[in-house]
Design a protein around this motif. Structure first.
Motif, PDB file in Angstrom:
ATOM      1  N   PHE A 203       0.817  -1.204   0.000  1.00 27.08           N
ATOM      2  CA  PHE A 203       0.000   0.000   0.000  1.00 27.08           C
ATOM      3  C   PHE A 203       0.857   1.263   0.000  1.00 27.08           C
ATOM      4  O   PHE A 203       0.621   2.191  -0.782  1.00 27.08           O
ATOM      5  CB  PHE A 203      -0.939   0.019   1.212  1.00 27.08           C
ATOM      6  CG  PHE A 203      -1.715   1.296   1.354  1.00 27.08           C
ATOM      7  CD1 PHE A 203      -2.714   1.634   0.448  1.00 27.08           C
ATOM      8  CD2 PHE A 203      -1.438   2.188   2.388  1.00 27.08           C
ATOM      9  CE1 PHE A 203      -3.424   2.829   0.566  1.00 27.08           C
ATOM     10  CE2 PHE A 203      -2.143   3.373   2.527  1.00 27.08           C
ATOM     11  CZ  PHE A 203      -3.137   3.695   1.604  1.00 27.08           C
TER      12      PHE A 203
ATOM     13  N   THR B 121      -1.865   1.719   5.979  1.00 24.69           N
ATOM     14  CA  THR B 121      -2.943   0.887   5.448  1.00 24.69           C
ATOM     15  C   THR B 121      -4.025   1.816   4.899  1.00 24.69           C
ATOM     16  O   THR B 121      -4.094   2.992   5.284  1.00 24.69           O
ATOM     17  CB  THR B 121      -3.565  -0.004   6.538  1.00 24.69           C
ATOM     18  OG1 THR B 121      -4.254   0.832   7.488  1.00 24.69           O
ATOM     19  CG2 THR B 121      -2.515  -0.859   7.242  1.00 24.69           C
ATOM     20  N   PRO B 122      -4.884   1.314   4.019  1.00 25.17           N
ATOM     21  CA  PRO B 122      -5.975   2.154   3.530  1.00 25.17           C
ATOM     22  C   PRO B 122      -6.865   2.675   4.658  1.00 25.17           C
ATOM     23  O   PRO B 122      -7.328   3.819   4.616  1.00 25.17           O
ATOM     24  CB  PRO B 122      -6.755   1.214   2.605  1.00 25.17           C
ATOM     25  CG  PRO B 122      -5.764   0.185   2.180  1.00 25.17           C
ATOM     26  CD  PRO B 122      -4.854   0.000   3.356  1.00 25.17           C
TER      27      PRO B 122
ATOM     28  N   SER C  22      -7.840   4.732  -1.439  1.00 26.02           N
ATOM     29  CA  SER C  22      -7.889   3.992  -0.166  1.00 26.02           C
ATOM     30  C   SER C  22      -9.294   3.451   0.082  1.00 26.02           C
ATOM     31  O   SER C  22      -9.471   2.301   0.505  1.00 26.02           O
ATOM     32  CB  SER C  22      -7.463   4.906   0.995  1.00 26.02           C
ATOM     33  OG  SER C  22      -6.132   5.324   0.850  1.00 26.02           O
TER      34      SER C  22
ATOM     35  N   VAL D 178      -3.833  -4.431  -1.964  1.00 26.45           N
ATOM     36  CA  VAL D 178      -3.426  -3.898  -3.262  1.00 26.45           C
ATOM     37  C   VAL D 178      -3.505  -5.020  -4.290  1.00 26.45           C
ATOM     38  O   VAL D 178      -2.896  -6.084  -4.097  1.00 26.45           O
ATOM     39  CB  VAL D 178      -1.991  -3.332  -3.203  1.00 26.45           C
ATOM     40  CG1 VAL D 178      -1.521  -2.886  -4.591  1.00 26.45           C
ATOM     41  CG2 VAL D 178      -1.930  -2.165  -2.227  1.00 26.45           C
TER      42      VAL D 178
END
Length: 214
Positions: free
Chosen positions: A34, A64-65, A97, A108
């Motif tokens: 990510f 992280t998203p 995201s 991803v």
């Protein structure tokens, strides 16, 4: 008209690149797939060093998203305002995201089509992620590779897609994995735009450039 390198010349050129640096690495700092995706997206029309400075404090808190969404667009802007086009890039990173969470389970994706479906992710960004994270022989052509491919005769082409195809078609399979990094580093530090460092070039005797600086 410049003569393209022969298969034997290309093979020798990449043999030398590999001997000098067997495992070339990209220069964008990242922690996971990510953060690599975000770093590459941020690097458009910006330098890797500039992106690395901006993300040094960003990635430890938004890797992280989910964490990126929690940071929010304005919070992200505070970290990346030194990067060109930062407002538009921040908007895209927040949007991608959300899409990663909603459509890809927060992961991803490992296909070019899926990556290119994300906001701010073009073919070049997708290819960098496929190559650097997934280890696929994807060729991301930037200005350095475009210049080197055409100037040397390694992979001539009228546009970036043509040069990408030339690398895929002309470079022997055993070098495909790292071809992108060998070429980008050589173009960035040796085969520079204004005054190429031909005296320091590993492949100057193979290169078809007629205006060598030696």
């Amino acid at each position: 008209m410049l003569r393209p390198m022969t298969y034997q010349e290309i093979d020798e050129a990449f043999r030398r690149f590999r001997a000098a640096e067997p495992e070339p690495k990209g220069e964008l700092h990242h922690l996971n797939a990510f953060t690599l995706l975000v770093a590459v997206a941020l690097s458009a029309q910006a330098t890797d060093k500039g992106v690395n400075r901006a993300t040094a404090a960003l990635f430890p808190i938004a890797d992280t998203p989910e964490k990126m969404l929690a940071l929010g667009e304005e919070g992200l802007i505070e970290h990346i305002r030194t990067i060109g086009l930062y407002r538009n890039k921040a908007k895209n990173v927040i949007r991608l995201s959300r899409i990663l969470i909603d459509e890809f389970g927060g992961e991803v994706p490992s296909s070019r089509e899926a990556l290119q479906s994300l906001p701010g992710v073009g073919r070049k960004t997708a290819n960098v992620v496929l190559n650097m994270w997934w280890g696929l022989p994807a060729q991301a052509v930037d200005t350095h590779i475009f210049r080197l491919g055409n100037r040397s005769g390694l992979a001539p082409g009228k546009d970036v897609v043509a040069v990408e195809r030339a690398v895929e078609d002309r470079v022997p399979a055993e070098y495909q994995r790292h071809a992108h990094h060998w070429m980008i580093l050589h173009g960035r530090y040796i085969c520079t735009a204004r005054r190429p460092r031909c005296a320091d070039c590993l492949i100057s005797d193979l290169c078809q450039f007629e205006e060598k600086t030696i």
